[in-house]
Design a protein around this motif. Structure first.
Motif, PDB file in Angstrom:
ATOM      1  N   GLN B 133      40.982  44.948  44.487  1.00 43.15           N
ATOM      2  CA  GLN B 133      40.557  43.976  45.502  1.00 43.15           C
ATOM      3  C   GLN B 133      39.518  43.002  44.933  1.00 43.15           C
ATOM      4  N   LEU B 134      39.304  41.952  45.689  1.00 50.34           N
ATOM      5  CA  LEU B 134      38.357  40.892  45.329  1.00 50.34           C
ATOM      6  C   LEU B 134      36.923  41.429  45.215  1.00 50.34           C
ATOM      7  N   ALA B 135      36.214  40.969  44.203  1.00 55.70           N
ATOM      8  CA  ALA B 135      34.791  41.314  44.048  1.00 55.70           C
ATOM      9  C   ALA B 135      33.966  40.035  44.139  1.00 55.70           C
ATOM     10  N   PRO B 136      32.653  40.174  44.392  1.00 58.32           N
ATOM     11  CA  PRO B 136      31.804  38.965  44.410  1.00 58.32           C
ATOM     12  C   PRO B 136      31.721  38.326  43.028  1.00 58.32           C
ATOM     13  N   THR B 137      32.237  39.030  42.018  1.00 58.16           N
ATOM     14  CA  THR B 137      32.190  38.529  40.639  1.00 58.16           C
ATOM     15  C   THR B 137      33.541  37.984  40.185  1.00 58.16           C
ATOM     16  N   THR B 138      34.563  38.090  41.024  1.00 57.47           N
ATOM     17  CA  THR B 138      35.881  37.544  40.668  1.00 57.47           C
ATOM     18  C   THR B 138      35.755  36.024  40.567  1.00 57.47           C
ATOM     19  N   PRO B 139      36.098  35.442  39.413  1.00 62.72           N
ATOM     20  CA  PRO B 139      35.935  33.985  39.295  1.00 62.72           C
ATOM     21  C   PRO B 139      36.776  33.248  40.345  1.00 62.72           C
ATOM     22  N   GLN B 140      36.211  32.154  40.829  1.00 60.47           N
ATOM     23  CA  GLN B 140      36.886  31.365  41.854  1.00 60.47           C
ATOM     24  C   GLN B 140      38.284  30.980  41.366  1.00 60.47           C
ATOM     25  N   GLY B 141      39.249  31.164  42.222  1.00 53.19           N
ATOM     26  CA  GLY B 141      40.622  30.814  41.852  1.00 53.19           C
ATOM     27  C   GLY B 141      41.435  31.988  41.331  1.00 53.19           C
ATOM     28  N   LYS B 142      40.770  33.070  40.924  1.00 51.41           N
ATOM     29  CA  LYS B 142      41.510  34.213  40.371  1.00 51.41           C
ATOM     30  C   LYS B 142      42.100  35.056  41.487  1.00 51.41           C
ATOM     31  N   ARG B 143      43.156  35.758  41.122  1.00 50.19           N
ATOM     32  CA  ARG B 143      43.885  36.545  42.112  1.00 50.19           C
ATOM     33  C   ARG B 143      43.418  38.005  42.120  1.00 50.19           C
ATOM     34  N   THR B 145      44.220  41.779  44.871  1.00 45.89           N
ATOM     35  CA  THR B 145      45.135  42.243  45.921  1.00 45.89           C
ATOM     36  C   THR B 145      44.683  41.790  47.309  1.00 45.89           C
ATOM     37  N   THR B 146      43.477  41.245  47.414  1.00 46.36           N
ATOM     38  CA  THR B 146      43.060  40.669  48.703  1.00 46.36           C
ATOM     39  C   THR B 146      42.830  39.157  48.594  1.00 46.36           C
ATOM     40  N   SER B 147      43.264  38.584  47.488  1.00 47.29           N
ATOM     41  CA  SER B 147      43.216  37.118  47.361  1.00 47.29           C
ATOM     42  C   SER B 147      44.427  36.691  46.532  1.00 47.29           C
ATOM     43  N   LEU B 148      45.600  36.898  47.086  1.00 48.95           N
ATOM     44  CA  LEU B 148      46.837  36.665  46.326  1.00 48.95           C
ATOM     45  C   LEU B 148      47.023  35.204  45.957  1.00 48.95           C
ATOM     46  N   LEU B 149      46.440  34.310  46.743  1.00 41.92           N
ATOM     47  CA  LEU B 149      46.584  32.887  46.440  1.00 41.92           C
ATOM     48  C   LEU B 149      45.438  32.374  45.574  1.00 41.92           C
ATOM     49  N   GLY B 150      44.626  33.276  45.102  1.00 42.68           N
ATOM     50  CA  GLY B 150      43.442  32.879  44.335  1.00 42.68           C
ATOM     51  C   GLY B 150      42.244  32.817  45.264  1.00 42.68           C
ATOM     52  N   THR B 151      41.125  33.387  44.832  1.00 38.75           N
ATOM     53  CA  THR B 151      39.986  33.438  45.758  1.00 38.75           C
ATOM     54  C   THR B 151      39.339  32.065  45.942  1.00 38.75           C
ATOM     55  N   ILE B 152      38.977  31.786  47.166  1.00 33.59           N
ATOM     56  CA  ILE B 152      38.299  30.523  47.470  1.00 33.59           C
ATOM     57  C   ILE B 152      36.781  30.684  47.336  1.00 33.59           C
ATOM     58  N   GLU B 153      36.334  31.927  47.116  1.00 33.13           N
ATOM     59  CA  GLU B 153      34.882  32.177  47.073  1.00 33.13           C
ATOM     60  C   GLU B 153      34.313  31.924  45.693  1.00 33.13           C
ATOM     61  N   PRO B 154      33.151  31.273  45.623  1.00 32.10           N
ATOM     62  CA  PRO B 154      32.471  31.180  44.327  1.00 32.10           C
ATOM     63  C   PRO B 154      31.974  32.572  43.928  1.00 32.10           C
ATOM     64  N   ASN B 155      31.865  32.807  42.632  1.00 31.24           N
ATOM     65  CA  ASN B 155      31.407  34.131  42.197  1.00 31.24           C
ATOM     66  C   ASN B 155      29.922  34.117  41.860  1.00 31.24           C
ATOM     67  N   PHE B 156      29.343  35.308  41.939  1.00 31.20           N
ATOM     68  CA  PHE B 156      27.935  35.494  41.588  1.00 31.20           C
ATOM     69  C   PHE B 156      27.735  35.391  40.083  1.00 31.20           C
ATOM     70  N   ASP B 157      26.617  34.815  39.677  1.00 30.87           N
ATOM     71  CA  ASP B 157      26.164  34.980  38.300  1.00 30.87           C
ATOM     72  C   ASP B 157      25.061  36.031  38.350  1.00 30.87           C
ATOM     73  N   LEU B 158      25.392  37.252  37.940  1.00 31.10           N
ATOM     74  CA  LEU B 158      24.459  38.367  38.114  1.00 31.10           C
ATOM     75  C   LEU B 158      23.173  38.196  37.291  1.00 31.10           C
ATOM     76  N   CYS B 159      23.289  37.537  36.155  1.00 28.29           N
ATOM     77  CA  CYS B 159      22.087  37.352  35.329  1.00 28.29           C
ATOM     78  C   CYS B 159      21.103  36.382  35.988  1.00 28.29           C
ATOM     79  N   LYS B 160      21.667  35.307  36.555  1.00 30.38           N
ATOM     80  CA  LYS B 160      20.780  34.367  37.254  1.00 30.38           C
ATOM     81  C   LYS B 160      20.124  35.049  38.453  1.00 30.38           C
TER      82      LYS B 160
END
Lengths: 196, 278, 389
Positions: B133-143, B145-160
């Motif tokens: 499933q999608l994680a907050p770290t999944t790069p935007q646009g990547k697929r 099992t819960t974002s089959l069309l590519g995720t619309i969410e921006p991902n976290f930069d954990l270091c920042k």
């Protein structure tokens, strides 16, 4: 030691006291001081309070039960003494009293509605506090009045309790307030005045 | 490091691990063991705390004092352990879900306190154990099992995030850069304070399968291509960073560590108690 | 309820929440993690002042989930640890309580109950978290639930909570309530050494120690490098399934339920000749006590059981009730929680069980109990005892 002084002028044991007023008038502190004095006297005591919206606006209360016996139910069921420092509190708690209840109220804050001929001690408590140094100590003036009229605890115990529960820098002010309260009640000790 | 030395740190009866072929987690574990061996830490003095997810299985296979906790809470458990026994070396193995989703709150507060824990984030950019499933770290646009069309969410930069929240040591590297990973972990373990090592690791089973990177080597190359050794401030803009994630040690600064401050507080409290009783 | 007063000791006026803190410190609590919430916050405030003086650990965490997690971590690092909260925070802690239960972690969770659900009325009292305390976390799990009735009792039951948690390696929940937490009473606290304190059992040796075999315990860093997990696990702390998972779950349940007679504490009054029995607990027991006095004066043969332990439930107590008892009254500050356990414990017996609930944020008064019993018995003063129904 003169045990006569410490004996409550109410033959009632336990004695149930309700201190009421508006939030910020220091009624919880007054309850704690009175309870502390009862502990100094070697009595059993329970002190409870009403928090919440009531503590900021409207009527607020603090209750103390003093007894030589074990105190089971911790809250006041029928007040033997009711202190009111605000109109709201008077209107809320007056109906819960009976003809035996000793009523003490701040004459500067409260205008009792047509009374049923009940004995009420109406005294300028807040005004006395202001004259002593600050309105803030109205709670302790009231304690002085109440104890002078009812003899709930030894006067020395009340002083000890004030010293224990009041921050050092306000101690002198509170001691004066206690004294002022006792003086205020002095002329009334042997007679009852009817108000309204 | 020799195989015999390496196996000294493993619980052989718990092997093989549950990790899929091609998973990068084993590489992080190997690097961690190398770092611990290099620092000659006693196994009895090391506590390894894991969260929930694929990375959370790390405590089972390593022969330290180990604790497999609840999802996202590994840092809170570790905070309790470290405060109770400051002399122990407490290492936390977390997933990116642990650190940035369900345990995001614990993560920022551990950074803020700067408590002496070494937090390793096994970032595979997806929820592996629960099925991709999608994680907050999944790069935007990547697929996923819960974002089959590519995720619309921006991902976290954990270091920042870690830098912003006040961690004393912040670094990012990948399992592709094995020796850098050992070096980074060694420095993280040496750092007195809260240290964050974000280790990018491949999940060919889910991230790869969902994003046309089915083969483990393809995923390793992807990690290499997606990252660039670079200081964070040298990245021209957000868009450039999204393309190639900077790696390296971004911060290694000493500031007062929490358990040391707490110990000072105790001395002050004791002093105050003594003087008030006099 | 024995009123024991040591002659030499001076009574002090202390608040319920203070008594809880002093009880925990007396029991050897050296780790506190918490998050502010009314009406429990005074416990945390006092802990923050007291613990650093003796190099104990106090930490205010970012939320209640973190608080219980840190407590469990500290327990595995060898500390006697606790947290305190109220309804909404207690709900957040359920995840950690489940972890503590399956990992057999000794720890104490105090819940000062307030009117709920949700934010409810934070400064009004209730006994609405009884079922949550017993069944709150997911899955079958062992837990001990205690309560207290007065300020000194809060001290004693906090000590007991630590003792049980250490002895049985189990999370112990102490249920207080808003009135008890904030109430002040004169109390003589025991001197060090006056109460028996239980410490977790150590195995004879670290070598070959099995952390999930029995009640013996070793902390991290003591030479036994074991694994702790919230997953179903074997005696060594590694994942187990089917038969072993079944056996281990039954073992951790049984260690509590087989000891119910040692763990289930209660006080009784006039049980020998009571026809009507008030089953009560916590703050409500105090109204019940006055009601018993009043009813006895009227000639009503009423008795009282004050449950100090709510879980495991003392079924044995109800099985042993004499034929003389025909009516039970369960007053609670909720709409019917512990009364379900009472009904279960007496099922199949010729007994009437009635519930008296109050949920306006105030205490049940002695008068309400007196009236409920008059109604229950159908007569103000029964001459020949109470009719069987």
């Amino acid at each position: 030691m003169n045990t006569q002084i410490s004996r409550s002028r109410f033959s009632k044991d336990p004695v149930q006291i309700r201190l009421s007023g508006a939030g910020g008038q220091g009624l919880i502190t007054a309850g704690v001081i009175l309870a502390e004095a009862a502990v100094v006297d070697g009595k059993n005591v329970v002190q409870t309070q009403s928090y919440g919206p009531e503590a900021r606006l409207g009527a607020s209360k603090s209750e103390v039960i003093i007894s030589t016996k074990k105190i089971a139910y911790p809250q006041v069921t029928k007040p033997d003494i009711l202190l009111c420092l605000s109109q709201d509190a008077f209107e809320k708690y007056f109906p819960q009293t009976n003809s035996d209840t000793l009523l003490i109220l701040d004459s500067g804050q409260i205008e009792p509605q047509a009374s049923d001929g009940r004995l009420i001690y109406a005294l300028p408590i807040t005004e006395t506090a202001a004259a002593t140094g600050s309105k803030v100590v109205a709670n302790v003036v009231a304690l002085g009045v109440m104890n002078a009229l009812a003899g709930l605890v030894m006067p020395s115990s009340l002083r000890e309790a004030v010293a224990k529960r009041v921050p050092e820098r306000f101690r002198a002010l509170n001691e004066h307030a206690l004294e002022a309260g006792e003086k205020l009640a002095e002329p009334l000790k042997n007679r009852k005045e009817t108000v309204a | 490091m020799l195989r015999e030395q390496y196996s000294e740190y493993l619980r052989s009866e718990e092997l093989p691990s549950v990790w899929c072929p091609g998973c990068g987690n084993g590489i992080i574990v190997k690097a961690l063991v190398n770092a611990i061996a290099a620092l000659s830490l006693r196994r009895d003095d090391v506590v390894l705390v894991g969260g929930i997810g694929c990375s959370g299985r790390t405590p089972f296979i390593l022969d330290f004092n180990t604790m497999h906790t609840t999802h996202g809470r590994a840092l809170a458990f570790a905070t309790g352990i470290k405060l109770a026994r400051p002399e122990l070396k407490v290492i936390v193995a977390m997933g990116d879900g642990d650190a940035s989703a369900i345990g995001g709150n614990h993560f920022i507060h551990a950074c803020r306190r700067n408590i002496d824990l070494a937090a390793i984030i096994f970032n595979n950019a997806i929820y592996g154990q629960t099925g991709g499933q999608l994680a907050p770290t999944t790069p935007q646009g990547k697929r996923s099992t819960t974002s089959l069309l590519g995720t619309i969410e921006p991902n976290f930069d954990l270091c920042k995030l870690a830098l912003g929240a006040g961690a004393g040591f912040v670094a990012r590297t990948t399992v592709f850069d094995f020796h850098e990973l050992i070096e980074t972990l060694t420095r993280a373990l040496t750092h007195k304070g809260f240290s964050v090592v974000e280790a990018l690791t491949p999940c060919p089973t889910y991230f790869g399968r969902m994003n046309d990177l089915r083969e483990p080597y393809e995923m390793l190359h992807y990690l290499k291509d997606q990252t660039i050794p670079q200081a964070l401030e040298d990245v021209p803009d957000e868009a450039a960073q999204m393309k190639r994630l900077p790696t390296g040690i971004f911060k290694d600064e000493q500031r007062m560590e929490y358990t040391e401050l707490y110990s000072q507080l105790c001395k002050a409290a004791k002093g105050a108690a003594v003087s008030s009783s006099e | 309820m024995p009123e024991r007063k040591a002659k030499a000791k001076k009574p002090r006026l202390i608040q319920g929440n203070e008594a809880c803190t002093y009880g925990a410190l007396y029991a050897g609590c050296s780790f506190y993690a918490g998050y502010p919430i009314t009406p429990s916050s005074e416990i945390m405030e006092l802990m923050s002042r007291e613990l650093p003086k003796t190099e104990g650990v106090f930490i205010q965490m970012e939320d209640e989930i973190a608080s219980i997690s840190a407590v469990i971590g500290a327990a595995w690092a060898g500390k006697k640890a606790m947290t305190a909260t109220s309804g909404p925070g207690f709900s957040l802690m359920q995840e950690g309580i489940g972890y503590a239960a399956i990992t057999e972690t000794p720890c104490v969770i105090v819940n000062s109950q307030r009117w709920g659900p949700s934010t409810g009325q934070p400064t009004k009292t209730a006994q609405g978290d009884v079922m949550q305390a017993i069944w709150g976390t997911h899955g079958d799990h062992p837990v001990i639930v205690l309560t207290a009735s007065h300020v000194r009792d809060v001290f004693e039951m906090t000590v007991t909570a630590f003792n049980f948690s250490e002895q049985y390696r189990v999370p112990v929940i102490l249920l207080l309530d808003e009135v008890l937490s904030h109430m002040r009473e004169n109390v003589c606290l025991p001197e060090p050494g006056e109460r028996n304190l239980i410490e977790r059992q150590r195995p004879a040796r670290a070598d070959g120690f099995k952390p999930f075999k029995d009640l013996t315990f070793l902390p991290f860093g003591a030479g036994a490098r074991f694994n702790v997990t919230g997953m179903a696990h074997d005696e060594d702390g590694f994942p187990a399934q089917a038969a072993e998972a079944d056996r281990q779950l039954r073992r951790i349940m049984n260690k509590i339920h087989q000891n119910v007679e040692k763990v289930a504490l209660y006080e009784e009054l006039h049980l020998d000749d009571a026809r009507v029995l008030i089953v009560t607990y916590g703050i409500t027991s105090r109204a019940a006590e006055n009601a018993v006095e009043e009813l006895r004066a009227e000639g009503v043969p009423v008795g009282l059981v004050n449950l100090k332990t709510l879980w495991p439930f003392p079924d044995f107590l109800f099985e042993r009730l004499g034929q003389n008892v025909s009516h039970l009254l369960v007053p609670e500050l909720n709409l019917g929680q512990l009364v379900r356990e009472v009904k279960r414990a007496v099922q199949g017996r010729w007994l009437t069980v009635e519930h008296l609930g109050r949920v306006d944020g105030s205490l049940i008064t002695p008068q309400q109990i007196v009236e409920a019993i008059h109604q229950l018995t159908g007569t103000k003063i029964p001459k020949e005892g109470v009719q069987q129904c």
